[in-house]
Design an enzyme around this catalytic site. Sequence first.
Site, short mmCIF file in Angstrom:
data_model
loop_
_atom_site.label_atom_id
_atom_site.label_comp_id
_atom_site.label_asym_id
_atom_site.label_seq_id
_atom_site.Cartn_x
_atom_site.Cartn_y
_atom_site.Cartn_z
N SER A 176 0.75 36.77 43.81
CA SER A 176 1.99 37.55 43.77
C SER A 176 2.83 37.31 42.52
O SER A 176 3.61 38.17 42.13
CB SER A 176 2.82 37.30 45.02
OG SER A 176 2.98 35.93 45.26
N HIS A 204 -0.43 42.33 48.20
CA HIS A 204 -0.22 43.15 47.00
C HIS A 204 -1.42 44.01 46.63
O HIS A 204 -1.38 44.74 45.66
CB HIS A 204 0.14 42.26 45.80
CG HIS A 204 1.39 41.47 46.01
ND1 HIS A 204 2.64 41.97 45.75
CD2 HIS A 204 1.58 40.22 46.52
CE1 HIS A 204 3.54 41.06 46.06
NE2 HIS A 204 2.93 39.99 46.53
N LYS A 236 5.29 46.34 51.35
CA LYS A 236 5.06 46.56 49.92
C LYS A 236 4.54 47.97 49.71
O LYS A 236 5.31 48.91 49.77
CB LYS A 236 4.18 45.44 49.39
CG LYS A 236 5.03 44.16 49.39
CD LYS A 236 4.34 42.89 49.09
CE LYS A 236 5.40 41.77 49.12
NZ LYS A 236 4.92 40.54 49.73
C1 LIG Z 1 5.50 39.42 50.41
C2 LIG Z 1 4.38 38.53 50.78
C3 LIG Z 1 4.27 38.01 52.07
C4 LIG Z 1 5.35 38.17 53.08
O1 LIG Z 1 5.34 39.42 53.65
P1 LIG Z 1 6.67 39.95 54.34
O2 LIG Z 1 6.23 41.09 55.16
O3 LIG Z 1 7.58 40.34 53.24
O4 LIG Z 1 7.21 38.82 55.16
C5 LIG Z 1 3.14 37.28 52.37
N1 LIG Z 1 2.18 37.05 51.46
C6 LIG Z 1 2.28 37.51 50.20
C7 LIG Z 1 1.19 37.21 49.23
C8 LIG Z 1 3.39 38.25 49.83
O5 LIG Z 1 3.50 38.67 48.58
#
Ligand SMILES: *Cc1c(COP(=O)(O)O)cnc(C)c1O
Length: 389
Positions: A176, A204, A236
Amino acid sequence: MSFDLAARLAARRAEHLYRQRPLLQSPQGPQVMVDGQPLLAFCNNDYLGLANHPQVIEAWRAGASRWGVGGGASHLVVGHATPHHELEEALAAFTGRPRALLFTTGYMANLGAVTALVGQGDTVLEDRLNHASLLDAGLLSGARFNRYLHNDVQRLAKRLEKATGNTLVVTDGVFSMDGDLADLPALARATRAKGAWLMVDDAHGVGPLGATGGGIVEHFGLSQEDVPVLVGTLGKAFGTAGAFVAGSEELIESLIQFARPYIYTTSQPPALACATLKSLELLRTEHWRREHLNGLIRQFRRGAEQMGLALMDSFTPIQPILIGDSAKAMRLSQRLRERGIMVTAIRPPTVPAGSARLRVTLTAAHSEAQVQQLLDALEACFCLEAEHA
Ligand SMILES: *Cc1c(COP(=O)(O)O)cnc(C)c1O
């Protein structure tokens, strides 16, 4: 005895690590209003531009009229509603797996999956650069917890030799803060060879990667035997909220029985699941979003490389510019903002010490002209920085 919070906060400030929350005063998108200032933003994770899509909004509205606004209970009591169930079936079909289970957030999906699968006497091995939720999950599980060097499958193999009990190898799909991919084919081979399981958090990758947006497993053509535990998030590229774990019938039934962050929480609003069903349809069928996004990624990299900026090994929408020093990263972010461009400076402890960066993210909602505006502003800000150095 007292909590000396003032001293801790002052120390944080002195290290240039103090966090502040920008106030978003508009819907999410490339053009936002933040703290009273109109800005062109390159920092959200709405990779396919669905967070403010009229059809998704309408699906949510219609869902609220039909199902009300609150989940009302946990899934195991009486909160598991028809839209949740339909979304799970659609996500199972999307990932080509027998079952999928809906969680309220990605953080909870990761905590739930890891702690349900391993405990005392078991082993969990994680990439050093994994998302905080995966690291927290590993610690919370009570299993022997070890981190291997980023994407270093050889080191992982050595750790696997010494592993005891059920062994879970856990990795981000797309990292990320760096935007690079896990070496998933090699990780899958190494874990399968030892009878361990591989869990991939593709927060992602789902949406931007793969021919139909199936993420890193589709990109590499990997099966459920290669990656038994697949996590995707919905906040996302889906543009809504929540997360899912996809896998075998037995995996999903085990999570329903044993994943505490699944069991002990109220189900997400059913209308939200209605919205996500619509965004899943758009994500799967509107290939132009991925194509346009990939064009912007190429445009950005070409322009930034010509300027000599330190890009990372990434072809994903996450395109960080490595700066190093936290104060310098903050200053550059501030200079960009003075030019109407919003790019977040990411500092330790979110990234390793000495590797502060400007984390540029691109989305299908951006235009080529906007990416050019970003490149022009970067050129101006880096020039100013050089003069002052
Ligand atoms: C954003 C993210 C999460 C968390 O997800 P949310 O739904 O925002 O709690 C978990 N793992 C990764 C790699 C992320 O980028």
